[in-house]
Design a protein around this motif. Structure first.
Motif: not given
Ligand code: OGA
Ligand code: MN
Length: 282
Positions: A232-247
């Protein structure tokens, strides 16, 4: 144009659409800052940032760090750290964390003034994209059983970069070891901007709770680690080209799923520093 915001999980993360980060206006940057504080993780898709763009965009959020692992910096921009399993002509990896498993960690929790944020963009991905997982340490703290909350109240924890490097076999030089001695931070960190509390520990680097007997410290940490990595606390990101993530590095930790090492993966990261008066974890 207004930004389109879509939450990714009930607590953590939002996808922000309707923006080309190369052309973000002042007003959009202000809006992104506020979304970043609120959601702790922002996903932008379909971006086309070259290294100049990546540095220019990241600078709008603060000064950028030159990472201590100099051997893994972009040859064009020392503000960009490569995370990669690709090997250079000398047979050495061009990026950090090359092929190893990378367990749950907070970036820079082992430093006196940890970065406020990281921005990671996909430059080359394995065919299935691969995954990075993020955990919301604010939600994990809020929902913590009351007895556990009491046991950790006012405590500090020991953070060790060496422990991480040992666990995930990332060799460091003597000079790098000298620059990153073990350090204590509050176990519950108050966010410098939002004032929200978050658990400031991670399985990869937190080795002890200060002032507790060794066995108890270990037991409480194990309990906290199991708690903070619940679905419930976790986000699982599957990457695609063009993605950027700021955390937001004051209230999220992350890990990388193992990926098929027959394929190349290259991620580029900038590391955003906090203003001096917000830098020390409290
Ligand atoms: C990082 C990191 C994980 C990944 O860049 O700090 O941990 O999936 N990356 O590349
Ligand atoms: Mn990391």
């Amino acid at each position: 144009m207004a930004l389109a915001v879509r939450p990714l999980t009930p607590a953590l993360g939002a996808e922000v659409a309707g923006i080309d980060l190369r052309r973000a206006t002042e007003q959009q940057v202000a809006e992104i800052k506020s979304l970043w504080s609120r959601y702790a993780l922002l996903l932008f898709r379909g971006q086309a940032l070259d290294e100049d763009d990546l540095v220019a965009y990241s600078r709008r959020f603060g000064d950028l760090e030159i990472h201590v692992r100099r051997e893994f910096l972009s040859p064009h921009h020392p503000e960009i750290l490569y995370v990669s399993n690709i090997k250079g002509p000398d047979g050495k990896p061009i990026g950090i964390l090359s092929q190893n498993e990378v367990g749950w960690h907070y970036d820079q929790i082992y430093l006196p003034r940890p970065a406020v944020g990281s921005f990671l963009v996909a430059a080359q991905l394995p065919p299935d994209g691969g995954e990075t997982w993020f955990s919301d340490m604010r939600a994990a703290y809020d929902a913590l059983p009351a007895d556990l909350k009491r046991r950790i109240e006012g405590r500090k924890a020991v953070q060790s970069y060496e422990a991480f490097n040992r666990a995930y076999s990332v060799p460091t030089s003597t000079e790098q070891k000298k620059r990153t001695p073990d350090i204590e931070h509050p176990l519950v960190r108050t966010h410098p901007i939002t004032g929200r509390k978050a658990l400031y520990i991670c399985p990869g680097m937190t080795t002890a709770i200060v002032g507790l007997p060794e066995a108890e410290s270990r037991a409480v940490l194990e309990e906290l680690f199991a708690w903070t990595t619940r679905d419930e606390f976790v986000y699982r990101h599957r990457w695609t080209m063009g993605d950027g993530i700021m955390w937001d590095n004051a209230c999220t930790m992350h890990r990388r799923e193992p990926f098929d090492q027959r394929h190349h993966r290259l991620m580029k990261r900038t590391t955003i520093l906090p203003p001096a008066h917000l830098a020390i974890p409290r």
